[in-house]
Motif scaffolding. Structure first.
Motif, PDB file in Angstrom:
ATOM      1  N   SER A   1      13.709  44.766  66.079  1.00  0.00           N
ATOM      2  CA  SER A   1      13.380  45.394  67.774  1.00  0.00           C
ATOM      3  C   SER A   1      12.900  46.395  66.867  1.00  0.00           C
ATOM      4  CB  SER A   1      15.279  45.727  68.240  1.00  0.00           C
ATOM      5  OG  SER A   1      15.756  46.916  66.649  1.00  0.00           O
ATOM      6  N   ASP A   2      12.468  47.817  67.658  1.00  0.00           N
ATOM      7  CA  ASP A   2      11.326  48.496  67.739  1.00  0.00           C
ATOM      8  C   ASP A   2      11.685  49.789  66.269  1.00  0.00           C
ATOM      9  OD1 ASP A   2       9.980  47.844  69.774  1.00  0.00           O
ATOM     10  OD2 ASP A   2      10.638  50.058  71.311  1.00  0.00           O
ATOM     11  N   LYS A   3      13.493  49.525  66.520  1.00  0.00           N
ATOM     12  CA  LYS A   3      13.880  50.392  65.512  1.00  0.00           C
ATOM     13  C   LYS A   3      14.347  49.921  64.171  1.00  0.00           C
ATOM     14  CE  LYS A   3      17.400  51.596  68.744  1.00  0.00           C
ATOM     15  NZ  LYS A   3      18.698  52.782  69.243  1.00  0.00           N
ATOM     16  N   GLY A   4      13.573  48.532  64.501  1.00  0.00           N
ATOM     17  CA  GLY A   4      13.519  47.607  62.796  1.00  0.00           C
ATOM     18  C   GLY A   4      14.590  46.441  62.869  1.00  0.00           C
ATOM     19  N   SER A   5      14.154  45.893  61.105  1.00  0.00           N
ATOM     20  CA  SER A   5      15.503  44.902  61.380  1.00  0.00           C
ATOM     21  C   SER A   5      16.507  44.876  61.672  1.00  0.00           C
ATOM     22  CB  SER A   5      14.783  43.776  60.725  1.00  0.00           C
ATOM     23  OG  SER A   5      14.349  44.736  58.843  1.00  0.00           O
ATOM     24  N   ILE A   6      16.938  45.782  60.974  1.00  0.00           N
ATOM     25  CA  ILE A   6      18.861  46.382  60.747  1.00  0.00           C
ATOM     26  C   ILE A   6      19.052  46.153  62.365  1.00  0.00           C
ATOM     27  CG2 ILE A   6      20.108  47.479  59.524  1.00  0.00           C
ATOM     28  CD1 ILE A   6      19.089  45.251  58.044  1.00  0.00           C
ATOM     29  N   GLY A   7      18.398  47.000  63.626  1.00  0.00           N
ATOM     30  CA  GLY A   7      18.843  47.980  64.031  1.00  0.00           C
ATOM     31  C   GLY A   7      18.940  46.424  65.421  1.00  0.00           C
ATOM     32  N   GLY A   8      17.379  45.921  65.314  1.00  0.00           N
ATOM     33  CA  GLY A   8      17.692  44.447  66.012  1.00  0.00           C
ATOM     34  C   GLY A   8      18.405  43.232  65.755  1.00  0.00           C
ATOM     35  N   MET A   9      19.501  42.894  64.515  1.00  0.00           N
ATOM     36  CA  MET A   9      19.880  42.503  64.070  1.00  0.00           C
ATOM     37  C   MET A   9      21.371  42.724  64.656  1.00  0.00           C
ATOM     38  SD  MET A   9      20.935  41.035  60.111  1.00  0.00           S
ATOM     39  CE  MET A   9      22.254  42.536  59.845  1.00  0.00           C
ATOM     40  N   PHE A  10      21.912  44.213  64.599  1.00  0.00           N
ATOM     41  CA  PHE A  10      22.964  44.737  65.295  1.00  0.00           C
ATOM     42  C   PHE A  10      22.785  44.528  66.689  1.00  0.00           C
ATOM     43  CE2 PHE A  10      23.531  46.235  60.645  1.00  0.00           C
ATOM     44  CZ  PHE A  10      24.609  46.059  61.001  1.00  0.00           C
ATOM     45  N   SER A  11      22.090  45.187  66.952  1.00  0.00           N
ATOM     46  CA  SER A  11      21.693  44.697  68.520  1.00  0.00           C
ATOM     47  C   SER A  11      22.710  43.514  68.921  1.00  0.00           C
ATOM     48  CB  SER A  11      20.478  44.851  69.222  1.00  0.00           C
ATOM     49  OG  SER A  11      19.913  44.986  70.576  1.00  0.00           O
ATOM     50  N   ARG A  12      21.701  42.074  68.710  1.00  0.00           N
ATOM     51  CA  ARG A  12      21.996  40.784  68.992  1.00  0.00           C
ATOM     52  C   ARG A  12      23.334  40.833  68.255  1.00  0.00           C
ATOM     53  NH1 ARG A  12      20.010  35.817  70.071  1.00  0.00           N
ATOM     54  NH2 ARG A  12      20.851  34.495  69.015  1.00  0.00           N
ATOM     55  N   LEU A  13      23.698  41.174  67.686  1.00  0.00           N
ATOM     56  CA  LEU A  13      25.534  40.747  66.938  1.00  0.00           C
ATOM     57  C   LEU A  13      26.054  41.236  67.975  1.00  0.00           C
ATOM     58  CD1 LEU A  13      26.149  39.617  64.864  1.00  0.00           C
ATOM     59  CD2 LEU A  13      26.787  41.602  63.403  1.00  0.00           C
ATOM     60  N   ARG A  14      25.973  42.190  68.499  1.00  0.00           N
ATOM     61  CA  ARG A  14      26.681  43.539  69.386  1.00  0.00           C
ATOM     62  C   ARG A  14      26.966  43.039  70.295  1.00  0.00           C
ATOM     63  NH1 ARG A  14      24.578  48.174  67.550  1.00  0.00           N
ATOM     64  NH2 ARG A  14      23.020  48.032  69.210  1.00  0.00           N
ATOM     65  N   LYS A  15      25.831  41.927  70.739  1.00  0.00           N
ATOM     66  CA  LYS A  15      25.590  40.725  72.522  1.00  0.00           C
ATOM     67  C   LYS A  15      26.891  39.884  72.246  1.00  0.00           C
ATOM     68  CE  LYS A  15      22.593  39.100  75.405  1.00  0.00           C
ATOM     69  NZ  LYS A  15      20.805  38.548  75.290  1.00  0.00           N
ATOM     70  N   MET A  16      26.826  39.220  71.122  1.00  0.00           N
ATOM     71  CA  MET A  16      26.796  38.029  70.877  1.00  0.00           C
ATOM     72  C   MET A  16      28.884  38.249  71.125  1.00  0.00           C
ATOM     73  SD  MET A  16      24.670  35.549  70.741  1.00  0.00           S
ATOM     74  CE  MET A  16      24.081  36.403  72.375  1.00  0.00           C
ATOM     75  N   LEU A  17      28.403  39.223  69.982  1.00  0.00           N
ATOM     76  CA  LEU A  17      30.301  39.519  69.894  1.00  0.00           C
ATOM     77  C   LEU A  17      30.888  40.052  71.286  1.00  0.00           C
ATOM     78  CD1 LEU A  17      32.114  40.343  67.971  1.00  0.00           C
ATOM     79  CD2 LEU A  17      31.943  42.415  68.229  1.00  0.00           C
ATOM     80  N   ARG A  18      30.068  40.711  72.286  1.00  0.00           N
ATOM     81  CA  ARG A  18      31.214  40.643  73.747  1.00  0.00           C
ATOM     82  C   ARG A  18      31.408  39.100  74.689  1.00  0.00           C
ATOM     83  NH1 ARG A  18      27.171  45.261  73.629  1.00  0.00           N
ATOM     84  NH2 ARG A  18      25.614  44.259  74.534  1.00  0.00           N
ATOM     85  N   LEU A  19      29.546  38.370  74.282  1.00  0.00           N
ATOM     86  CA  LEU A  19      29.867  36.365  75.047  1.00  0.00           C
ATOM     87  C   LEU A  19      30.784  36.042  73.527  1.00  0.00           C
ATOM     88  CD1 LEU A  19      28.731  34.759  75.959  1.00  0.00           C
ATOM     89  CD2 LEU A  19      26.934  34.281  74.518  1.00  0.00           C
ATOM     90  N   TYR A  20      31.205  36.542  72.899  1.00  0.00           N
ATOM     91  CA  TYR A  20      32.568  35.764  72.754  1.00  0.00           C
ATOM     92  C   TYR A  20      33.699  36.218  72.758  1.00  0.00           C
ATOM     93  CZ  TYR A  20      36.107  35.457  68.226  1.00  0.00           C
ATOM     94  OH  TYR A  20      36.959  34.895  67.315  1.00  0.00           O
ATOM     95  N   ILE A  21      34.348  37.954  73.096  1.00  0.00           N
ATOM     96  CA  ILE A  21      35.492  37.747  73.875  1.00  0.00           C
ATOM     97  C   ILE A  21      35.194  37.324  74.900  1.00  0.00           C
ATOM     98  CG2 ILE A  21      36.808  40.182  74.360  1.00  0.00           C
ATOM     99  CD1 ILE A  21      35.678  41.579  72.127  1.00  0.00           C
TER     100      ILE A  21
END
Length: 607
Positions: A330-350
């Motif tokens: 993401s625009d915030k950098g690789s760490i921010g992009g990774m955590f953004s996708r991780l949160r999205k997938m965690l919501r899908l997981y639940i």
């Protein structure tokens, strides 16, 4: 008279002993046989996907004329064994029979193990009913539409349950011998669908850990030997299977194709937008792909171009992986992009765990966790040791962590069809069932076992009508979808002097009945793409019909034609004309015949 009576008494005692030893197996065998008979009356059995049909065709000799074990999906040792059976008798559907017996055999083994620990007649009856309603309410869709991935999961799940419910207090030798079925099931599952077995392997390891934790004395020599020999034998069997596979695909031609196959799978399964979006045409052109070749990749008929080889496909796969990685930043950098996708997938997981989309598999797993937790609370007041009292807490927590990691892995990959998600649910459910049964094997716990089986059985019964209706609907849908494939096969068989190439997307939307009458002789047609295209077997097939390449065959050979769905393409064959034009060849595409007014038969004629 006394001697005769004595002999009769001896015979009666022998029969009684035999029944005590084999009675549970006979009871469950009769139960499964009745279910199989009912299934055969009510349903037709299909291969779930055309992938299984292609595997069958290769091993049966339909593809090249000679049964072969190089099917690219199973490991070679299993493919070679099934192809050997076809060599012995071509008319028996060995591959479909193998998958069917693996699935029904897995259910049989679990049911027979439950019967073994059932001491009362009503608990035995309950186990028979449980196996039946589980088959019809949960597993039905995967039994009447068989797929090798789900079959692998059923083998692994049965191995998990058998291992976890192994009798306690056995010597090292007895423990290893009792677990030979579990060892063989895991190795067979690995040979059948390597990727799936590796995906659920952490759950298999947890099953071993939880079983070991139930031992009276954990850190003793016998236990190291017991569990070390079992897991070591499994790993050795997997290693030998893989080494044989490497040797079977060790020639230069097969190595090149395996590289092409892996890259093609990566591109089409995970990065298909690279070929279709239009955003990447400049890169594709930079590696030597013309507009017409890009169109062939888009419509999957890449077999027409010999220039699309393992090197080109490897470059596309490498570029696609890099492009996907860049998009996750993401625009915030690789760490921010990774955590953004991780949160999205965690919501899908639940969401997947808590909604009806994955029912009834997710419901079974949730109920399994609840039952085990309640059982653990109850046993806190009964077990004599601290270890036994609270072991369920860390076991449930660890299982939750591992299942979350596995689910997040497949969700992050972005590809999670039912055959994968259902496989994960089933393996996890069998771990939970094994944990429950380890705590209820004693006679005084039989009532609790019956209550839990009744609860799970009730869930199966609730979904039975829906499962049955879905099975009938699926059967009708497959029969309708297969009309085109049946018509094409009949047409090609009626014209054995010709060879036909099929447009991929026009002709792959089919499955096939497993237990149909089939001579399994070589077929004089093939699709213009797909996962065996450009393989050594593909070259062998073409050579048997006197065709060097698809491109030359269509252009130069008067007996070579191609088939396309008229409605899907609306008679548009510009993509093929454009390809030859880029080669400096002007061609006309002439329709020479049709099949059921749906498929057009075309011939390429040079102007």
């Amino acid at each position: 008279m006394l001697v005769k009576g004595y002999q009769e008494g001896i015979n009666f005692m022998e029969i009684k002993k035999a029944w005590e030893r084999y009675g549970n197996c006979i009871i469950m065998l009769m139960t499964m046989t009745v279910n199989i008979i009912l299934l055969s009356f009510l349903f037709d059995f299909y291969y779930d996907m055309n992938d299984d049909v292609m595997m069958k065709d290769i091993m049966a000799g339909v593809y090249t004329g000679t049964p072969d074990g190089h099917n690219m999906q199973t490991l070679y040792i299993l493919g070679a064994f099934i192809s050997l059976l076809y060599r012995l008798c071509r008319s028996i559907p060995w591959y479909g029979l193998f998958l069917f017996l693996c699935q029904m055999g897995s259910l049989y083994l679990v049911g027979a193990r439950l019967l073994r620990y059932s001491k009362k007649w009503y608990t035995k009856a309950g186990c028979m009913i449980f196996a039946t309603v589980f088959l019809w309410g949960i597993a039905l869709s995967h039994i009447i539409a068989i797929q090798y991935t789900m079959t692998c999961a059923m083998l692994a799940s049965a191995a998990i349950f058998l291992f976890m419910t192994t009798q306690a207090d056995l010597s090292v030798k007895e423990f290893v011998l009792r677990n030979i079925p579990s060892i063989l099931l895991v190795i067979l599952a690995y040979q059948l669908r390597t990727e799936l077995l590796l995906l659920v392997f952490p759950l298999i390891c947890l099953a071993g850990l939880f079983r070991w934790a139930e031992e009276e004395k954990i850190f003793i020599k016998d236990n190291y030997l017991k569990y070390g020999i079992v897991i070591g034998t499994v790993l050795l069997g997997m290693l030998l299977s893989r080494l044989i596979d490497f040797a079977a695909y060790g020639s230069e031609d097969w190595k090149a194709f395996v590289s092409f196959f892996n890259s093609r799978t990566e591109v089409y399964d995970y990065h298909y937008d690279i070929l279709t979006s239009g955003e990447h045409r400049e890169y594709l052109a930079s590696i030597g792909l013309s507009d017409a070749q890009q169109e062939l990749l888009d419509n999957y008929n890449f077999g027409l171009s010999e220039d699309i080889d393992e090197k080109i496909m490897g470059k596309i796969a490498e570029y696609a992986a890099k492009d996907t990685a860049d998009r996750t930043i993401s625009d915030k950098g690789s760490i921010g992009g990774m955590f953004s996708r991780l949160r999205k997938m965690l919501r899908l997981y639940i969401y997947r765990l808590s909604h009806a989309e994955d029912a009834p598999y997710n419901i079974l797993v949730i109920v399994g966790y609840i039952c085990l937790f309640i059982l653990g609370i109850i046993n806190i007041f009964n077990d004599t040791t601290i270890k036994k009292r609270f072991s369920f807490i860390w076991e449930l927590a660890l299982l939750g962590v591992v299942r979350t990691a596995l689910w997040m892995f497949i969700l992050m990959q972005g590809r999670y069809p039912e055959r994968i998600t259902h496989s994960l649910y089933l393996a996890e459910f069998m771990v939970l069932m094994g944990m429950i049964c380890m705590r209820l094997l004693h006679d005084e716990q039989q009532k609790k076992a019956v209550a839990i089986l009744a609860l799970i059985g009730l869930i199966c019964v609730c979904y039975l009508p829906k499962s049955f209706k879905a099975g009938l609907s699926d059967m009708k849908a497959r029969e309708e979808a297969n009309r085109g494939e049946v018509a094409i096969a009949a047409y090609c068989k009626a014209h054995p002097e010709n060879f036909y190439f099929e447009d991929v997307y026009s002709t792959v939307g089919f499955s096939q009945k497993i237990f149909q009458n089939d001579d399994n002789l070589i077929a004089n047609y093939d699709i213009m793409g797909g996962w065996m295209c450009k393989s050594p077997l593909y070259r062998e097939k073409l050579s048997k019909f006197g065709i060097k390449t698809m491109e030359e065959g269509l252009l130069l050979e008067p007996f070579v034609y191609f088939i396309i769905d008229i409605e899907d393409w609306d008679g548009n064959t510009d993509w093929m004309r454009a390809y030859y034009l880029e080669k400096g060849i002007m061609v006309n595409i002439e329709q020479v015949d049709s099949i059921d007014a749906r498929f057009a038969i075309y011939q390429v004629v040079e102007e």
